[in-house]
Design an enzyme around this catalytic site. Structure first.
Site, PDB file in Angstrom:
ATOM      1  N   ASP A  67     -17.423 -20.179  -2.945  1.00  9.71           N
ATOM      2  CA  ASP A  67     -17.064 -21.331  -3.769  1.00  9.71           C
ATOM      3  C   ASP A  67     -15.725 -21.102  -4.476  1.00  9.71           C
ATOM      4  OD1 ASP A  67     -17.967 -19.356  -5.480  1.00  9.71           O
ATOM      5  OD2 ASP A  67     -19.540 -20.544  -6.396  1.00  9.71           O
ATOM      6  N   ASN A 136     -28.117 -22.560 -15.116  1.00  6.14           N
ATOM      7  CA  ASN A 136     -28.755 -23.830 -14.763  1.00  6.14           C
ATOM      8  C   ASN A 136     -29.442 -23.750 -13.394  1.00  6.14           C
ATOM      9  OD1 ASN A 136     -26.605 -23.696 -13.050  1.00  6.14           O
ATOM     10  ND2 ASN A 136     -25.702 -25.663 -13.588  1.00  6.14           N
ATOM     11  N   HIS A 138     -27.975 -22.813 -10.568  1.00  3.49           N
ATOM     12  CA  HIS A 138     -27.109 -23.065  -9.407  1.00  3.49           C
ATOM     13  C   HIS A 138     -26.909 -21.802  -8.564  1.00  3.49           C
ATOM     14  CE1 HIS A 138     -22.925 -22.234 -11.537  1.00  3.49           C
ATOM     15  NE2 HIS A 138     -23.520 -21.113 -11.172  1.00  3.49           N
ATOM     16  N   GLU A 143     -25.122 -27.499  -7.696  1.00  3.70           N
ATOM     17  CA  GLU A 143     -25.631 -27.814  -9.022  1.00  3.70           C
ATOM     18  C   GLU A 143     -26.991 -28.515  -8.932  1.00  3.70           C
ATOM     19  OE1 GLU A 143     -24.021 -26.069 -10.889  1.00  3.70           O
ATOM     20  OE2 GLU A 143     -22.238 -26.990 -11.739  1.00  3.70           O
TER      21      GLU A 143
HETATM   22  C1  F6R Z   1     -19.643 -17.389  -8.185  1.00  2.00           C
HETATM   23  C2  F6R Z   1     -20.845 -18.203  -7.974  1.00  2.00           C
HETATM   24  C3  F6R Z   1     -21.740 -18.549  -9.110  1.00  2.00           C
HETATM   25  C4  F6R Z   1     -22.260 -17.305  -9.826  1.00  2.00           C
HETATM   26  C5  F6R Z   1     -23.244 -17.664 -10.930  1.00  2.00           C
HETATM   27  C6  F6R Z   1     -23.628 -16.444 -11.756  1.00  2.00           C
HETATM   28  O1  F6R Z   1     -18.947 -17.251  -6.961  1.00  2.00           O
HETATM   29  O2  F6R Z   1     -21.091 -18.615  -6.887  1.00  2.00           O
HETATM   30  O3  F6R Z   1     -22.811 -19.314  -8.626  1.00  2.00           O
HETATM   31  O4  F6R Z   1     -22.888 -16.465  -8.893  1.00  2.00           O
HETATM   32  O5  F6R Z   1     -22.714 -18.616 -11.775  1.00  2.00           O
HETATM   33  O6  F6R Z   1     -22.482 -15.943 -12.389  1.00  2.00           O
HETATM   34  P1  F6R Z   1     -22.474 -14.558 -13.147  1.00  2.00           P
HETATM   35  O7  F6R Z   1     -22.734 -13.508 -12.139  1.00  2.00           O
HETATM   36  O8  F6R Z   1     -21.109 -14.462 -13.759  1.00  2.00           O
HETATM   37  O9  F6R Z   1     -23.575 -14.639 -14.166  1.00  2.00           O
END
Ligand code: F6R
Length: 243
Positions: A67, A136, A138, A143
């Site tokens: 992403d 959340n 995701h 989302e």
């Molecule tokens: C980042 C991504 C996001 C993160 C998620 C958790 O490439 O795809 O979905 O994996 O937001 O983020 P952290 O690891 O910073 O808590």
């Protein structure tokens, strides 16, 4: 789905790094899709040493992006591209020809989605996905409420993602849209690991693993994956009733 719980973040990261190394050992031309973010940082930082010790060669595998924030250039430290370059590609000496990331500055996001979809098909699909989970629920930027059948798509970021995402940036940054592989890519990948660490993830982990399987909690869809494992530290697992 197999659930594995490790005593702390360090042990979790060693286990995740070992899975990546094993994948490359078994198939040196693997296609990997690895998340950015705080959770996998130590995993990636451990890789060069483990790879060295085990004589594993990363020079033939390929990487596709999971992403990216739309409107954020790869020169910005908060971009997923920057994070992967600093923590994964540079330390492992991955050549540019092995890397296919999203262009967050694309003028044509729809074409960027098609380009990445074609790329994934051309390289024969994704062998291993390593993803995190947002507060959340995701995965990538899938989302809450996303379609389970979506492949690459552009998404309006949820309020939680916009505010939590500030932690990656030096200064307050407008985060409105993202571009992401879809849940269908997750389900189509040959193997998938979701990692989570820390007490702040305990509530959403419980919802994702013990609540209904619903796109309202996108990470719960991983439970439909035939080869999808969840790797947690004990804090992230602390609200699970099965433990
Ligand atoms: C980042 C991504 C996001 C993160 C998620 C958790 O490439 O795809 O979905 O994996 O937001 O983020 P952290 O690891 O910073 O808590």
């Amino acid at each position: 789905m197999a659930l594995r719980v490790y005593r702390n973040y360090d042990a979790l990261s060693h286990a995740a790094a070992a899975e990546i190394v094993l994948q490359i050992k078994q198939n040196p031309i693997s296609v990997l899709c690895l998340a950015a973010g705080e959770t996998p940082r130590l995993t990636y930082n451990l890789l060069p040493e483990i790879a060295d010790k085990e004589g594993v060669d990363f020079s033939r595998c390929r990487f596709v992006g999971l992403d990216e924030w739309l409107g954020i250039p790869d020169t910005n430290e908060g971009s997923c591209a920057w994070f992967l370059r600093e923590n994964l590609f540079a330390p492992l000496n991955i050549a540019p020809r092995q890397i296919n990331l999203f262009d967050g500055m694309t003028k044509d996001p729809a074409e960027e989605c098609r380009r990445m979809s074609r790329r994934i098909v051309d390289c024969g699909g994704i062998d291993l996905m390593l993803v995190g989970i947002g507060l959340n629920g995701h995965i990538g930027f899938n989302e809450p409420g996303v379609s389970e059948d979506a492949h690459v798509h552009v998404t309006e970021l949820d309020e939680t993602t916009r505010s939590v995402g500030q932690k990656y940036f030096r200064e307050a940054t407008v985060l409105q849209r993202g571009i992401t592989l879809g849940l269908r890519h997750l389900l189509e990948s040959r193997k998938a690991f979701m990692m989570a660490a820390g007490a702040k993830k305990a509530g959403i982990i419980r919802l994702a693993l013990e609540g209904s399987i619903t796109t309202k909690v996108p990470a719960s869809i991983l439970r439909k994956h035939a080869c999808g494992d969840v790797l947690l530290d004990s804090e992230a697992a602390s609200m699970l009733t099965v433990i």
